[in-house]
Design a protein around this motif. Sequence first.
Motif, short mmCIF file in Angstrom:
data_model
loop_
_atom_site.label_atom_id
_atom_site.label_comp_id
_atom_site.label_asym_id
_atom_site.label_seq_id
_atom_site.Cartn_x
_atom_site.Cartn_y
_atom_site.Cartn_z
N THR A 153 -65.46 103.75 -20.80
CA THR A 153 -64.22 103.34 -20.13
C THR A 153 -64.39 102.03 -19.35
O THR A 153 -63.46 101.58 -18.70
CB THR A 153 -63.73 104.44 -19.17
N SER A 154 -65.57 101.42 -19.42
CA SER A 154 -65.85 100.20 -18.65
C SER A 154 -64.90 99.07 -19.04
O SER A 154 -64.56 98.22 -18.21
CB SER A 154 -67.29 99.76 -18.86
N PHE A 155 -64.46 99.03 -20.29
CA PHE A 155 -63.56 97.99 -20.78
C PHE A 155 -62.24 98.03 -20.02
O PHE A 155 -61.74 97.00 -19.56
CB PHE A 155 -63.33 98.24 -22.28
N TYR A 156 -61.68 99.23 -19.85
CA TYR A 156 -60.39 99.36 -19.18
C TYR A 156 -60.53 99.21 -17.67
O TYR A 156 -59.61 98.72 -17.00
CB TYR A 156 -59.75 100.70 -19.54
N ARG A 157 -61.67 99.60 -17.13
CA ARG A 157 -61.90 99.36 -15.71
C ARG A 157 -61.89 97.86 -15.40
O ARG A 157 -61.37 97.42 -14.38
CB ARG A 157 -63.22 100.00 -15.27
N LEU A 158 -62.48 97.07 -16.31
CA LEU A 158 -62.46 95.62 -16.12
C LEU A 158 -61.03 95.11 -16.10
O LEU A 158 -60.68 94.24 -15.30
CB LEU A 158 -63.25 94.93 -17.23
N GLY A 159 -60.19 95.63 -17.00
CA GLY A 159 -58.79 95.22 -17.01
C GLY A 159 -58.10 95.53 -15.69
O GLY A 159 -57.33 94.71 -15.16
N LEU A 160 -58.39 96.70 -15.12
CA LEU A 160 -57.81 97.07 -13.83
C LEU A 160 -58.32 96.16 -12.72
O LEU A 160 -57.56 95.72 -11.86
CB LEU A 160 -58.16 98.53 -13.52
N TYR A 161 -59.63 95.85 -12.72
CA TYR A 161 -60.20 94.96 -11.71
C TYR A 161 -59.56 93.57 -11.79
O TYR A 161 -59.25 92.95 -10.77
CB TYR A 161 -61.71 94.82 -11.90
N PRO A 172 -59.04 98.81 -30.40
CA PRO A 172 -60.46 99.06 -30.17
C PRO A 172 -60.95 98.43 -28.88
O PRO A 172 -60.44 97.42 -28.43
CB PRO A 172 -61.14 98.42 -31.38
N ASN A 173 -61.95 99.07 -28.28
CA ASN A 173 -62.60 98.52 -27.09
C ASN A 173 -64.10 98.48 -27.33
O ASN A 173 -64.59 98.75 -28.42
CB ASN A 173 -62.25 99.33 -25.85
N PHE A 174 -64.87 98.14 -26.30
CA PHE A 174 -66.32 98.20 -26.39
C PHE A 174 -66.89 98.24 -24.98
O PHE A 174 -66.24 97.85 -24.02
CB PHE A 174 -66.91 97.02 -27.18
N GLY A 175 -68.11 98.75 -24.85
CA GLY A 175 -68.73 98.89 -23.54
C GLY A 175 -69.17 97.55 -22.98
O GLY A 175 -69.74 96.72 -23.69
N ILE A 176 -68.90 97.32 -21.70
CA ILE A 176 -69.29 96.07 -21.05
C ILE A 176 -69.88 96.37 -19.67
O ILE A 176 -69.58 97.40 -19.05
CB ILE A 176 -68.11 95.09 -20.91
N ARG A 177 -70.72 95.46 -19.20
CA ARG A 177 -71.35 95.59 -17.88
C ARG A 177 -70.49 94.88 -16.84
O ARG A 177 -70.21 93.68 -16.99
CB ARG A 177 -72.75 94.99 -17.92
N ASN A 178 -70.10 95.60 -15.79
CA ASN A 178 -69.22 95.03 -14.76
C ASN A 178 -69.89 94.84 -13.41
O ASN A 178 -69.26 94.36 -12.47
CB ASN A 178 -67.99 95.93 -14.56
N HIS A 179 -71.18 95.24 -13.27
CA HIS A 179 -71.86 95.18 -11.98
C HIS A 179 -73.31 94.74 -12.17
O HIS A 179 -73.87 94.85 -13.26
CB HIS A 179 -71.87 96.56 -11.30
N SER A 180 -73.94 94.30 -11.10
CA SER A 180 -75.38 94.09 -11.09
C SER A 180 -76.07 95.45 -11.15
O SER A 180 -75.41 96.50 -10.99
CB SER A 180 -75.80 93.37 -9.81
N LEU A 181 -77.39 95.46 -11.36
CA LEU A 181 -78.10 96.73 -11.44
C LEU A 181 -77.97 97.52 -10.14
O LEU A 181 -77.63 98.72 -10.16
CB LEU A 181 -79.58 96.49 -11.76
N VAL A 182 -78.22 96.87 -9.01
CA VAL A 182 -78.11 97.56 -7.72
C VAL A 182 -76.68 98.02 -7.48
O VAL A 182 -76.43 99.16 -7.06
CB VAL A 182 -78.59 96.64 -6.57
N GLY A 183 -75.73 97.14 -7.76
CA GLY A 183 -74.32 97.49 -7.58
C GLY A 183 -73.90 98.64 -8.46
O GLY A 183 -73.16 99.54 -8.03
N LEU A 184 -74.39 98.64 -9.71
CA LEU A 184 -74.00 99.67 -10.66
C LEU A 184 -74.57 101.03 -10.26
O LEU A 184 -73.87 102.05 -10.31
CB LEU A 184 -74.49 99.29 -12.05
#
Length: 354
Positions: free
Chosen positions: A14-22, A108-120
């Motif tokens: 769901t990271s793809f749609y979270r990015l859209g919301l952000y 279609p969507n795909f998984g993406i990274r939205n945070h740094s490692l510590v942040g994530l």
Amino acid sequence: MKVYIDPRTEYRYTSFYRLGLYKLFGKDKIIYSVNPFEDLKITNASQYGCGMEVVFDNENGKITKVYFDIKDVAEIEKDKYDWCDIYSKVNIEFGDLEKYEKLFVPGPNFGIRNHSLVGLLSFGLLNYYRGKSSSFQSLRRYMHDYFYIYVRRRPIKYYEDFVEVKSNYVFHASTLWYNQFAKDCTNLYRGEFLKSCQRAGMEIEGGLYYLKDDPAVLSEMPDYPYYEEIYKNFLYEKRLSMDDYIRKTKESVVVFNTPSVCGCHGWKLGEYLCMGKAIISSPLLREMPGEGLIHGKNIHFVNSPEEIYDAVIKINTDEDYRKHLEEGARRYYEEWIAPEVVIKRLLEKVGEKV
């Protein structure tokens, strides 16, 4: 507008749609809380991994409940459908839009990274404790989902940045799956694409990821080892880095798409559209938004494995046609598929303006 997200849901899909919301609302307007979702039970792995529940609360107090269904299978989750106002589903069977009035086609969507490692990891820990009282998931399994997205995915900018195409070069990396649909469709088309590129005299990198040591493979598809013979020139057994995968895919003259397990839209289709690639694809088995992808405009469809070779030759030797497909793919992505565009389209369905 305030946006509430259920913290008990799987992050990677769901990271793809979270990015859209952000992007649309800003992270300060996104609230992770179980409270608006207490009537929805998350008691097993299937419910945890099916999708994401979101509640939009506008300035006038209007509440809109949305369920993002990201499953590979095309079935509708009845409890989520009854709960929501809009049921956004990646894999919708043709004809289901007429049967279910709440259905919405994101594509279609795909998984993406939205945070740094510590942040994530801190974000994941917070969400775990926010939902712990009403979730079955162990901390270890829950955090694995957040750690995966950092290791195996990249920010969307990596997909969008331009890389020059290399002449007469093809990169392809995909998994040889092991159910009957994969044998008859997914694996067959992917293997024939690589054979066609080889026959066309193109430089080939990558290949087909072969799960030969996985016990589940042999139990579900006993004849799986025959791939060692028929695709022996294209097999690899070690995962590629995501950085190499993205860069080399962009350098490829042409990419290949086919429905993945369960006939679903795989992540590759979303990635290829985002990258603006010239795509050869077998027929899609699930709905797409708008007028859909159109042969010769934003994709090149083949109706059988035998047609792949001619498609490869056409795109590899006709630069104008290749660039036409590339531009068409990226335009379709920007109009229908981009994360923030999906959220805008979804809210327009209930008369909200963003």
